[in-house]
Scaffold this active site. Sequence first.
Site, mmCIF file in Angstrom:
data_model
loop_
_atom_site.group_PDB
_atom_site.id
_atom_site.type_symbol
_atom_site.label_atom_id
_atom_site.label_comp_id
_atom_site.label_asym_id
_atom_site.label_seq_id
_atom_site.Cartn_x
_atom_site.Cartn_y
_atom_site.Cartn_z
ATOM 1 N N ASP A 141 0.889 -1.164 0.000
ATOM 2 C CA ASP A 141 0.000 0.000 0.000
ATOM 3 C C ASP A 141 0.925 1.211 0.000
ATOM 4 O OD1 ASP A 141 -1.536 2.192 0.554
ATOM 5 O OD2 ASP A 141 -2.619 1.263 2.225
ATOM 6 N N LYS A 144 -2.285 15.960 -7.685
ATOM 7 C CA LYS A 144 -1.465 15.852 -8.897
ATOM 8 C C LYS A 144 -0.578 17.095 -9.082
ATOM 9 C CE LYS A 144 -2.912 11.781 -10.093
ATOM 10 N NZ LYS A 144 -1.980 10.631 -10.096
ATOM 11 N N THR A 199 -8.331 3.169 -19.273
ATOM 12 C CA THR A 199 -7.936 2.232 -18.210
ATOM 13 C C THR A 199 -9.172 2.042 -17.328
ATOM 14 O OG1 THR A 199 -7.353 3.863 -16.528
ATOM 15 C CG2 THR A 199 -5.635 3.327 -18.150
ATOM 16 N N TYR A 235 -8.161 15.451 -6.025
ATOM 17 C CA TYR A 235 -7.371 14.841 -7.102
ATOM 18 C C TYR A 235 -6.453 15.880 -7.753
ATOM 19 C CZ TYR A 235 -6.264 11.976 -11.213
ATOM 20 O OH TYR A 235 -5.607 11.262 -12.197
HETATM 21 N N1 LIG Z 1 -6.630 6.837 -16.746
HETATM 22 C C1 LIG Z 1 -6.503 8.140 -16.918
HETATM 23 O O1 LIG Z 1 -7.211 8.773 -17.725
HETATM 24 C C2 LIG Z 1 -5.476 8.906 -16.121
HETATM 25 C C3 LIG Z 1 -5.264 10.254 -16.453
HETATM 26 C C4 LIG Z 1 -4.315 10.972 -15.745
HETATM 27 C C5 LIG Z 1 -3.597 10.378 -14.727
HETATM 28 N N2 LIG Z 1 -3.820 9.081 -14.403
HETATM 29 C C6 LIG Z 1 -3.047 8.520 -13.305
HETATM 30 O O2 LIG Z 1 -2.390 7.354 -13.746
HETATM 31 C C7 LIG Z 1 -2.132 6.486 -12.634
HETATM 32 C C8 LIG Z 1 -2.579 5.083 -12.994
HETATM 33 O O3 LIG Z 1 -3.986 5.080 -13.187
HETATM 34 P P1 LIG Z 1 -4.720 4.083 -14.203
HETATM 35 O O4 LIG Z 1 -5.540 4.904 -15.092
HETATM 36 O O5 LIG Z 1 -3.731 3.130 -14.752
HETATM 37 O O6 LIG Z 1 -5.719 3.373 -13.175
HETATM 38 P P2 LIG Z 1 -5.897 1.841 -12.767
HETATM 39 O O7 LIG Z 1 -6.989 1.813 -11.788
HETATM 40 O O8 LIG Z 1 -5.991 1.001 -13.982
HETATM 41 O O9 LIG Z 1 -4.503 1.480 -12.044
HETATM 42 C C9 LIG Z 1 -4.155 1.982 -10.780
HETATM 43 C C10 LIG Z 1 -3.423 0.890 -10.019
HETATM 44 O O10 LIG Z 1 -2.969 1.467 -8.788
HETATM 45 C C11 LIG Z 1 -3.211 0.523 -7.744
HETATM 46 N N3 LIG Z 1 -3.331 1.231 -6.469
HETATM 47 C C12 LIG Z 1 -4.293 2.109 -6.083
HETATM 48 N N4 LIG Z 1 -4.052 2.517 -4.838
HETATM 49 C C13 LIG Z 1 -2.921 1.914 -4.410
HETATM 50 C C14 LIG Z 1 -2.172 1.940 -3.218
HETATM 51 N N5 LIG Z 1 -2.548 2.684 -2.163
HETATM 52 N N6 LIG Z 1 -1.058 1.172 -3.136
HETATM 53 C C15 LIG Z 1 -0.666 0.421 -4.187
HETATM 54 N N7 LIG Z 1 -1.340 0.346 -5.348
HETATM 55 C C16 LIG Z 1 -2.463 1.087 -5.450
HETATM 56 C C17 LIG Z 1 -4.507 -0.168 -8.139
HETATM 57 O O11 LIG Z 1 -4.673 -1.409 -7.469
HETATM 58 C C18 LIG Z 1 -4.321 -0.305 -9.654
HETATM 59 O O12 LIG Z 1 -3.685 -1.526 -9.979
HETATM 60 C C19 LIG Z 1 -2.888 7.111 -11.456
HETATM 61 O O13 LIG Z 1 -1.976 7.827 -10.656
HETATM 62 C C20 LIG Z 1 -3.866 8.056 -12.136
HETATM 63 O O14 LIG Z 1 -4.232 9.119 -11.290
HETATM 64 C C21 LIG Z 1 -4.740 8.335 -15.084
#
Ligand SMILES: NC(=O)c1ccc[n+]([C@@H]2O[C@H](COP(=O)([O-])OP(=O)(O)OC[C@H]3O[C@@H](n4cnc5c(N)ncnc54)[C@H](O)[C@@H]3O)[C@@H](O)[C@H]2O)c1
Length: 271
Positions: free
Chosen positions: A66, A180, A211, A176
């Site tokens: 975590d 960021k 995603t 959020y």
């Molecule tokens: N998808 C988008 O459009 C988008 C846009 C901008 C930024 N992001 C950022 O990209 C990153 C990845 O997001 P994603 O879209 O791949 O989402 P996702 O949900 O597919 O993946 C996120 C992963 O992080 C893990 N996770 C969450 N909390 C956790 C914790 N406390 N400890 C360990 N693991 C943890 C989850 O289990 C998951 O496997 C995030 O930081 C998100 O904010 C995503």
Amino acid sequence: MTMPRRLNGKVAVITGGASGIGRASAIRFAEEGADIVVADLNPERGAEVVAAVKALGQRSTFVKADTSSAADCEALAREAASAMGRIDLLVAAAGISHALYVSGAASESVGGNRNAAHLINKPIEYWEKVLAVNLTGVMLTNRAVARLMVDNGWEGSIVNIASGAAKIPIVGAADYCVSKAGVWMLTKVLALELAPHKIRVNAIGPGFIETPMTASMRADEDRLRGLIAGTPLGRLGQPEDIANAALFLSSDEASFFTGEIIFPDGGLFTG
Ligand SMILES: NC(=O)c1ccc[n+]([C@@H]2O[C@H](COP(=O)([O-])OP(=O)(O)OC[C@H]3O[C@@H](n4cnc5c(N)ncnc54)[C@H](O)[C@@H]3O)[C@@H](O)[C@H]2O)c1
């Protein structure tokens, strides 16, 4: 002619590596010759990524962590270094979009009721949860890995996954956006502190990427049409778009980049 692989012999720790952007980065880095430590809350999906990396001929292991826990992050860095012998690269991709978000699960949406998500109505616990995972969690993973790198003289690269929300305010998502924006500044400060150790620290600010995090948004056809129409390149991003940006920043091609953020967002957040 075969091109030399860009991460040959490197060891990468990828938080949030079980899904989405972290998963795509794990696979893309492995294709370029890196061994991968997948760190995540979700062991089942983590095991699937480990198997995919091994199928590419690279070493891989899963560490349950975590990232909002300092003890978990210190243990992650120790276990990764002991399993792989060293750490060269970190991608900090673990994150949540709101306090009730559980990756890949149908979770209640704080943003579903826009007024409830406004700051004047949002429970403080929701704010604290998002900051704990998205900002403090990135700091803790950066710090734990960087400490080992500095102590052992390992030069390398850290890439933090921020968001376009670091520069664009989103109604109902103050926690959020602030988390960021904090990652962006954290990246700049750490870049200066770690530069003498030849550890580069950069960030990525993705636009809307396909995603599990955007699944509920994309399920709403009107909203999806609006997102695509609002993106100058006319599509949402794929996780591989961000993995490729992380690969560039982690590779020797980016050896003069530090303290930088790049925005692969299809032009969405331009300006
Ligand atoms: N998808 C988008 O459009 C988008 C846009 C901008 C930024 N992001 C950022 O990209 C990153 C990845 O997001 P994603 O879209 O791949 O989402 P996702 O949900 O597919 O993946 C996120 C992963 O992080 C893990 N996770 C969450 N909390 C956790 C914790 N406390 N400890 C360990 N693991 C943890 C989850 O289990 C998951 O496997 C995030 O930081 C998100 O904010 C995503």
